[in-house]
Design a protein around this motif. Structure first.
Motif, PDB file in Angstrom:
ATOM      1  N   TYR A  55      -8.188 -26.172  -2.692  1.00 18.11           N
ATOM      2  CA  TYR A  55      -7.947 -26.809  -3.981  1.00 18.11           C
ATOM      3  C   TYR A  55      -6.515 -27.336  -4.043  1.00 18.11           C
TER       4      TYR A  55
ATOM      5  N   SER B 187      -3.790 -29.723  -6.718  1.00 14.94           N
ATOM      6  CA  SER B 187      -3.529 -30.487  -7.941  1.00 14.94           C
ATOM      7  C   SER B 187      -2.294 -31.346  -7.702  1.00 14.94           C
TER       8      SER B 187
ATOM      9  N   SER C 154      -3.208 -26.166 -12.703  1.00 14.82           N
ATOM     10  CA  SER C 154      -4.387 -25.485 -12.174  1.00 14.82           C
ATOM     11  C   SER C 154      -5.176 -24.937 -13.351  1.00 14.82           C
TER      12      SER C 154
ATOM     13  N   GLU D 150      -6.969 -19.034 -12.621  1.00 15.89           N
ATOM     14  CA  GLU D 150      -7.328 -19.281 -11.226  1.00 15.89           C
ATOM     15  C   GLU D 150      -6.108 -18.994 -10.351  1.00 15.89           C
TER      16      GLU D 150
ATOM     17  N   ASN E 170      -3.198 -19.580  -7.942  1.00 13.80           N
ATOM     18  CA  ASN E 170      -2.488 -20.813  -7.615  1.00 13.80           C
ATOM     19  C   ASN E 170      -1.139 -20.486  -7.000  1.00 13.80           C
TER      20      ASN E 170
ATOM     21  N   TRP F  49      -5.441 -22.621  -5.604  1.00 16.28           N
ATOM     22  CA  TRP F  49      -4.930 -23.932  -5.993  1.00 16.28           C
ATOM     23  C   TRP F  49      -3.534 -24.117  -5.430  1.00 16.28           C
ATOM     24  N   HIS F  50      -3.339 -25.207  -4.691  1.00 18.26           N
ATOM     25  CA  HIS F  50      -2.024 -25.584  -4.183  1.00 18.26           C
ATOM     26  C   HIS F  50      -1.474 -26.619  -5.158  1.00 18.26           C
ATOM     27  N   VAL F  51      -0.480 -26.228  -5.931  1.00 15.94           N
ATOM     28  CA  VAL F  51       0.098 -27.105  -6.944  1.00 15.94           C
ATOM     29  C   VAL F  51       1.200 -27.920  -6.281  1.00 15.94           C
TER      30      VAL F  51
END
Length: 126
Positions: free
Chosen positions: A5, A7, A65, A69, A71, A85-87
């Motif tokens: 994932y 964002s 994210s 979840e 992140n 989640w990789h922001v």
């Protein structure tokens, strides 16, 4: 657990030192300038501290994210892991910038080439 994932948040708001407040100023689309202003105004009216800004459609905080979840803030050279989640770093622009609406064509092209490079790196390491 097997999905990667990402964002890619954008921000059309900047802090104006003279006015000592955030202003909607970093947008290419006139409509997004207006909606970014409305989001800021609405946040102030409701007493919400929206120091993260917005992209004219979505508050930056909401673009990072999904709530609750896992992140992680991406840093250069970091390994990509599935299920989290990789922001990515917040970029300057409005909601349309990511798809190139009135944005610099070369910058948009490079944005997507970099994403493809990320995907290639993930595939090589599988």
């Amino acid at each position: 657990p097997h999905i990667y994932y990402f964002s890619f948040p954008f921000n059309a708001v900047e802090y104006d030192e003279k006015k000592r407040k955030e202003i909607a100023n970093k947008t290419d689309l006139p409509l997004m300038h207006f909606t970014a202003f409305l989001l800021l105004h609405n946040s102030r009216h409701k007493g919400v501290n929206n120091s993260g800004g917005n992209d004219g459609m979505v508050d930056v905080d909401a673009a990072l994210s999904p709530p609750d979840e896992p992140n992680i803030k991406y840093t250069e050279g970091m390994e990509y892991n599935p299920g989290i989640w990789h922001v990515m770093p917040i970029r300057v622009g409005d909601h349309g910038t990511a798809i190139g609406l009135l944005a610099d064509k070369e910058e948009t092209h490079n944005f997507y080439l970099n994403i493809m490079d990320m995907f290639k790196e993930i595939e090589r390491k599988k």
